[in-house]
Design an enzyme around this catalytic site. Structure first.
Site, PDB file in Angstrom:
ATOM      1  N   SER A   1      -8.626 -22.301  22.128  1.00 50.08           N
ATOM      2  CA  SER A   1      -8.419 -21.862  23.500  1.00 50.08           C
ATOM      3  C   SER A   1      -9.294 -20.667  23.866  1.00 50.08           C
ATOM      4  CB  SER A   1      -6.953 -21.490  23.720  1.00 50.08           C
ATOM      5  OG  SER A   1      -6.556 -20.483  22.806  1.00 50.08           O
TER       6      SER A   1
ATOM      7  N   HIS B   1      -9.904 -28.784  24.792  1.00 51.20           N
ATOM      8  CA  HIS B   1      -8.812 -27.828  24.921  1.00 51.20           C
ATOM      9  C   HIS B   1      -7.685 -28.444  25.745  1.00 51.20           C
ATOM     10  CE1 HIS B   1      -7.097 -23.881  26.685  1.00 51.20           C
ATOM     11  NE2 HIS B   1      -6.455 -24.221  25.575  1.00 51.20           N
TER      12      HIS B   1
ATOM     13  N   GLU C   1      -9.887 -29.210  29.025  1.00 50.69           N
ATOM     14  CA  GLU C   1     -11.202 -28.582  29.187  1.00 50.69           C
ATOM     15  C   GLU C   1     -12.131 -29.151  28.118  1.00 50.69           C
ATOM     16  OE1 GLU C   1     -10.470 -24.169  31.036  1.00 50.69           O
ATOM     17  OE2 GLU C   1      -9.850 -24.457  28.967  1.00 50.69           O
TER      18      GLU C   1
ATOM     19  N   ASN D   1      -7.981 -19.830  30.533  1.00 49.53           N
ATOM     20  CA  ASN D   1      -7.585 -18.616  29.814  1.00 49.53           C
ATOM     21  C   ASN D   1      -8.363 -17.399  30.276  1.00 49.53           C
ATOM     22  OD1 ASN D   1      -5.626 -19.904  28.398  1.00 49.53           O
ATOM     23  ND2 ASN D   1      -6.748 -20.047  26.476  1.00 49.53           N
TER      24      ASN D   1
END
Length: 606
Positions: free
Chosen positions: A121, A142, A154, A192
């Site tokens: 991540s 991800h 992702e 993130n």
């Protein structure tokens, strides 16, 4: 033609790994699920079983489909079991040395054409890929927790990832029913990178005792419309995981101080307070792994009805609320219109003053139209509408506010205009009247000090849209009395609103956390890292936000957003909080969002 993946491997069967196994098995793909030991394998199997059993109990998965799903999973100890798979996804803890060791071993075990993917991540996919002899076949995939539910993946390509590898995994995501966004290898990727700056800021707000954990979380849920408060979300993610993500983003993402983990996070991780999985983090849970919050020493006591005040002064914590029956509303914009309706529907006698030479027909018609719509929707009866309108008096004269118990100002967000208005109110209003400003960003103390009664002045910030958001931020200055605060809380409770009490800082709670996140999204777009649509998709589908940052900016107004961000930056002087140049340029060009037809998107044809 995209490559057909018939058998995949998953390394690491924690919550995320077991969720990824479930995603593939649900979609008819055979999975080799690998752990380091029999004990870890048993825990992974149990996690998968609990998840699928819950889905059956909720009617989201048939028993036959659950059994078929489990039949597609081959649980194995050791990486050698992955010798014949088409794709391997690694989902072990966020440690670069561990991931590199695993990838080096996968490179030895797997077929030459096997694609190797990491679910990291925050770590660099490039740094992981160079542990292999096939970096062109390494990619980031991800997934978001919980993987069976969250729609986003992702897809992270490095500078050497082969184009056909990216194409193949994009097609695979579609087969799994996921929405993918394909991006380059950068710390934090999209979700993130935007999420954890906001979470870290929330911890700092709690650490400095600006607001309680409950008030911070309630503010962002009710005022920001988010599915979870930031501190509860950190407990869910795990404070150890969050610390590693923040630390990686700080070291590899430009050393932005806002990504440097707050000391409190490090201290809690050291003390083993990791969140839900340890049974205690920012909140205390019934047992490790339980989502049920139980009271602890920080849980606020149940609110007791306060006695009617006989007077109070600044610092008098025992002061109760003063009686309020009549309310004056000053202003003509959308906020003023919404508040006139909100107060009148709650039973208050309302005097609406626009400050012109004669009462404005515009605000009166807007309130009537809104109430008529409420009747049409069945939200209130025709009799209630008529009673509400009967409680409203329309005026253009500030002098008529002489006998009200509370004045709420909702004029333009310009400090000079507000100061002039409050100086005039100070002359007109009777002693003891509570004077409130609805400012969303200006210092309340600067308004209060234009009066001779700063103890009676505070902020009442109703997040937009005023008529629907169930939150009010009660903003105390260093002069605001305890009685004034108690009165404001009592009035807001009568409106059916939840209050959070905070100090007089730029942005208060909601905007101080929300707008830097929006500004970061603009910076990400400005850097060419991802598109408007991809960033909005990432935050909606990966984080469960009700709306993406650019859709929200266009709705709020880019000029309003810029003004709030400027006020936050002026107060804190943190370089990372400076308004994004792209935001400033769009405002200068008159592209202000939905109300002008163009902002980050073109709204003229909608």
């Amino acid at each position: 033609m995209a490559r057909e993946f018939t058998r995949v491997g998953v390394v690491g069967l924690g919550t995320m790994g077991a969720g990824i196994v479930e995603v593939f098995a649900r979609n008819g793909v055979d999975v080799v699920a690998v752990e380091i030991s029999e004990a870890a394998l048993a825990r992974g199997r149990a996690t998968l079983t609990r998840s699928t059993d819950r889905a059956v109990a909720k009617g989201k998965l048939a028993e036959d489909d659950r059994d078929a799903l489990h039949s597609r999973v081959d649980f194995q100890v050791g990486l050698d079991a992955l010798h014949a798979v088409d794709l391997v996804i690694e989902a072990v803890p966020e440690r670069l040395d561990l991931k590199r060791r695993i990838f080096a071993e996968l490179d030895r075990v797997c077929r030459p054409d096997t694609i190797l993917a990491t679910n990291t991540s925050s770590l660099s996919v490039t740094d992981i890929s160079v542990a292999t002899q096939r970096p062109q076949q390494v990619v980031g995939l991800h997934f978001f927790n919980p993987a069976p539910v969250m729609k986003l993946v992702e897809v992270v390509r490095t500078v050497v990832t082969a184009a056909d590898v990216v194409d193949d995994v994009e097609a695979l995501c579609a087969r799994l029913g996921k929405v993918d966004v394909t991006i380059d290898d950068r710390a934090g990727f999209i979700a993130n990178a935007l999420l954890f700056g906001y979470l870290n800021h929330a911890v700092s707000m709690f650490e400095t005792r600006y607001a309680t954990r409950e008030d911070i979380d309630v503010a962002m849920k009710l005022g920001g419309g988010l599915p979870m408060g930031p501190l509860a979300l950190l407990d869910l993610i795990g404070l150890d995981t969050s610390y590693e993500i923040l630390n990686t983003m700080y070291r590899h993402g430009g050393r932005d101080r806002r990504h440097a983990p707050t000391p409190l996070i490090r201290q809690m991780v050291t003390a083993g307070l990791l969140g839900r999985k340890s049974g205690r983090g920012f909140y205390t849970y019934e047992k490790p792994g339980s989502p049920k919050v139980v009271p602890d020493e920080q849980t606020p006591a149940a609110t007791q009805p306060a006695p009617e005040s006989t007077g109070g002064s600044a610092g008098s914590e025992l002061a109760g609320p003063a009686a309020v029956t009549t309310v004056g509303l000053v202003g003509v914009g959308a906020i003023a219109t919404g508040l006139v309706e909100v107060f009148a529907r709650a039973g208050y006698e309302v005097l609406s003053v626009d400050g012109g030479t004669e009462p404005s027909a515009g605000i009166s018609e807007a309130v009537r139209a809104s109430l008529d719509e409420g009747v049409a929707r069945g939200d209130l009866s025709a009799a209630d509408r008529d009673a509400t309108l009967a409680r409203i008096t329309w005026s253009a004269t500030l002098k008529q506010l002489a006998d009200v118990d509370l004045v709420v100002e909702a004029v333009a967000e310009e400090v000079g205009g507000k100061q002039a208005l409050f100086a005039r109110l100070d002359e007109i209003c009777k002693p003891g009247v509570l004077l409130a400003t609805t400012t969303s960003s200006l210092p309340v103390i600067e308004v209060a000090m234009t009066t001779q009664r700063p103890a009676d002045v505070l902020g009442l910030h109703f997040p937009d849209p005023t008529a629907r958001r169930p939150l009010v931020e009660v903003v105390r200055t260093v002069h605001t009395s305890a009685e004034a605060t108690a009165t404001a809380q009592a009035v807001c409770a009568a409106l059916g609103r939840t209050t959070v009490v905070c100090g007089d800082r730029a942005g208060f709670v909601v905007n101080a956390l929300l707008f830097p996140y929006l500004n970061d999204a603009v910076r990400m777009l400005e850097a060419g890292y991802a598109s408007v649509d991809d960033i909005d998709h990432a935050m909606k589908l990966g984080c469960g936000y009700p709306v993406g940052p650019f859709a929200l900016l266009d709705a709020v107004g880019l000029d309003v957003s810029l003004a709030i961000q400027r006020s936050v930056y002026r107060e804190q002087r943190e370089p990372g909080l400076a308004p994004a140049p792209l935001l400033e340029h769009l405002v200068t060009a008159g592209h202000l969002g939905r109300r002008t037809g163009r902002g980050f998107r073109d709204h003229t044809g909608r």
